[in-house]
Enzyme design. Structure first.
Site, mmCIF file in Angstrom:
data_model
loop_
_atom_site.group_PDB
_atom_site.id
_atom_site.type_symbol
_atom_site.label_atom_id
_atom_site.label_comp_id
_atom_site.label_asym_id
_atom_site.label_seq_id
_atom_site.Cartn_x
_atom_site.Cartn_y
_atom_site.Cartn_z
ATOM 1 N N HIS A 153 0.832 -1.201 0.000
ATOM 2 C CA HIS A 153 0.000 0.000 0.000
ATOM 3 C C HIS A 153 0.872 1.259 0.000
ATOM 4 C CE1 HIS A 153 -3.736 2.227 1.224
ATOM 5 N NE2 HIS A 153 -2.818 3.090 1.639
ATOM 6 N N GLU A 154 1.767 1.350 0.966
ATOM 7 C CA GLU A 154 2.603 2.558 1.079
ATOM 8 C C GLU A 154 3.501 2.725 -0.146
ATOM 9 O OE1 GLU A 154 1.716 4.681 3.095
ATOM 10 O OE2 GLU A 154 0.528 3.412 4.419
ATOM 11 N N HIS B 293 3.539 6.725 -6.802
ATOM 12 C CA HIS B 293 2.723 7.814 -7.348
ATOM 13 C C HIS B 293 3.464 9.145 -7.161
ATOM 14 C CE1 HIS B 293 -1.727 9.365 -7.690
ATOM 15 N NE2 HIS B 293 -0.966 9.761 -8.695
HETATM 16 ZN ZN LIG Z 1 -3.158 5.227 1.743
#
Ligand SMILES: [Zn+2]
Length: 587
Positions: free
Chosen positions: A380-381, A387
């Site tokens: 997730h991180e 991004h």
């Molecule tokens: Zn998040």
């Protein structure tokens, strides 16, 4: 020996270097302030000003991130604490000093900006920023009214503050007996999730009814606070020439109301899928009926395997292979070049986050304990890291910072790819069952539940817009009927559940939660394409990751071939839910 802490020397080698930037920011901020009355008067002045402001922004993030990250891993270190407070104070001071910028920029007309552009072509990089400003201008009022509204804003923030004071500070939550530990525990929000995961059904029932019952006891106050907060939104929207409060809230982020409508109506049409799962859940648990406090217990044995960090890295690199070599190369860098602070440490902050630094690279804080859940957190991180990394490299600073609407897409895509990888490589039925069930439960809470919330706040605002008062029974009846519609007639709505709306602090940031549902839909639509569609070009997704905030959020997602104004991604998510349920049933 491998070092599992992050390397902050990539930001600064010494406090002296940090101090140099600190002084530079002070200097820049004062210089900008001195240009207050002049900087919009000519193309040269404007360009000079915006460039300096950009420099200041980049430095400010850098010194702030350095101070924050250093502090977060050693909260008791007094020097770090001082440094962080110094950065924080500077941040506020600069923001305050530069609060004149936006109102002044708004004085520039479209025509002025056009002529400025002809003079200095490089002003082009500010095109999108000005386009957004020009749109905003239609809803900005004369300065007296603006001042009045800003005072109203300050006063109405006390609705939320009073809510927090009441629910966090003043309310005394009841104690209940936990047979498993033989001890009394508080039926409060801190213990909420753990209590609902407790296999002892009677304990869950008592906990849930006691906690929600406490909210019911204070329902007069809680109703007045929420009514006040909604009323304020309605008044402001009217004043600012919006047809509705929802339009105003969405317009602040340049999101059309049709996105919201589309989400709610598509989910609404497909609630039977959720209900089918609830029925499966009831049967699996062997209960006569299903209550809210039965929604969280896992239907399969938890995967209690422990993983080393190296094993986690290996799994993640394999799971993210579909994203291509370039993506993996940078992920590898994040592992090898100490972008992450991995293990829990005494005096280290809990949780996990990722934070971008323009011109350097993002950092991520973890608290890795070796569980499967922790591997999901890393994935997730790292989604956020990638991004930010791509956007910071590909975009001008002014367009680099992606919006909340897009923020959880990259992180959730990574989680989805990890989930698919684990599912397809596991040879244990029990493990598969756990993964599938976990996927369904997370979709229930992030997708269906947040949409129900979205509908609730929309209805509440509409009532007030039609001059109806929000009373306790109006809110609770409305809430109950939403549960009936989403969860179906076989789901038991206990009286306590009708007061759940009072437990959701997010309702004080109106029209925010729908983004959890749109975010996960976009991510599922994208990850399904990546996994199943052989013709899907991975560069389309990478282009989205590289796009920062260079266009409206909905347009940027179209780069990844997802159109959030159409029902497609919402339907894809519902189909994904359906397929998962069928797989689970077949085990
Ligand atoms: Zn998040």
């Amino acid at each position: 020996m491998k070092n599992y802490t992050w390397d902050l020397s990539q930001l600064y080698n010494s406090i002296e270097e940090w101090e140099t930037d600190y002084r530079e920011i002070n200097k820049l901020s004062l210089e900008l302030l001195s240009k207050k009355d002049l900087f919009t008067k000519s193309a040269t002045e404007l360009f000079y000003f915006l460039e300096k402001q950009e420099q200041l922004g980049i430095l400010l993030t850098k010194i702030y991130v350095y101070a924050k990250t250093a502090f977060d891993v050693d909260l008791k270190n007094q020097n770090n604490k001082k440094l962080f407070e110094k950065a924080d104070e500077l941040n506020y001071r600069v923001q305050d000093q530069l609060s004149f910028v936006e109102p002044e920029l708004l004085k520039i007309s479209k025509e002025d900006f056009k002529t400025y552009l002809e003079e200095i072509k490089n002003l082009e990089k500010y095109n999108f920023m000005f386009e957004k400003l020009f749109k905003k201008r239609n809803h900005i009022l004369d300065s007296d009214t603006e001042q009045l509204l800003s005072s109203l804003d300050a006063i109405s923030s006390f609705f939320e503050k009073a809510y927090d004071d009441l629910t966090v500070g003043d309310i005394e939550y009841p104690k209940i007996f936990d047979p498993a530990s033989g001890e009394e525990i508080l039926a409060n929000n801190t213990n909420y999730y753990l209590a609902l995961l407790n296999p002892d059904r009677n304990f869950r029932k008592v906990f849930f009814n006691k906690l929600l019952g406490t909210y019911k006891k204070h329902s007069n106050t809680l109703t007045s606070l929420y009514f006040g907060s909604v009323k304020k939104n309605v008044i402001e929207a009217k004043k600012r020439n919006y047809n509705s409060a929802i339009k105003m809230a969405l317009d602040n982020n340049f999101i059309h109301e049709e996105i919201y409508e589309n989400l709610v109506s598509t989910v609404r049409e497909n609630c039977t899928t959720l209900q089918e799962y609830l029925e499966y859940r009831r049967k699996s648990l062997g209960y006569e009926d299903l209550h809210f406090y039965d929604l969280f217990v896992p239907l399969a044995k938890n995967i209690n395997k422990k993983y080393t960090f190296e094993e986690a890295e290996d799994i993640i690199l394999n799971a993210l292979k579909p994203l291509g070599d370039d993506y993996l190369k940078i992920i590898k860098k994040a592992f090898d070049e100490r972008w992450m602070d991995v293990f829990p440490q005494e005096n280290k902050i809990s949780g996990a986050y990722a934070i971008g630094v323009y011109g350097v690279h993002p950092y991520s804080l973890l608290n890795f304990n070796g569980t499967l859940n922790d591997i999901f957190t890393i994935a997730h991180e790292l989604g956020h890291v990638m991004h930010s990394y791509y956007s910071n490299i590909e975009q001008e600073y002014v367009n680099s910072n992606y919006t909340i609407f897009c923020a959880e897409v990259a992180s959730t895509v990574n989680e989805q790819l990890l989930y698919h990888y684990l599912l397809s490589t596991s040879d244990s039925e029990e493990e598969k069952k756990y993964l599938l069930n976990d996927h369904l439960d997370s979709l229930r809470s992030t997708f269906f539940r947040q949409t129900l919330f979205a509908e609730f706040e929309k209805n509440a605002h509409e009532l007030v817009e039609n001059n109806q008062p929000l009373t306790e029974s109006v809110l609770s009846d409305m809430y109950k009927s939403l549960y009936e519609n989403y969860y179906g007639k076989d789901f038991v709505i206990d009286e306590a559940l009708e007061y759940e709306w009072a437990r959701i602090p997010h309702f004080y940031s109106a029209f925010y939660v729908y983004q959890y549902a749109t975010g996960i839909s976009a991510a599922i639509a994208i990850s399904d394409k990546i996994i199943k569609d052989k013709n899907y070009d991975i560069n389309d997704y990478l282009n989205f990751l590289k796009s920062g905030d260079s266009d409206y959020s909905v347009e940027l997602l179209k780069l990844a071939k997802v159109d959030m104004s159409s029902p497609e991604p919402i339907k894809a998510t519902i189909n994904n839910f359906k397929e998962t349920l069928n797989k689970l049933k077949s085990i």
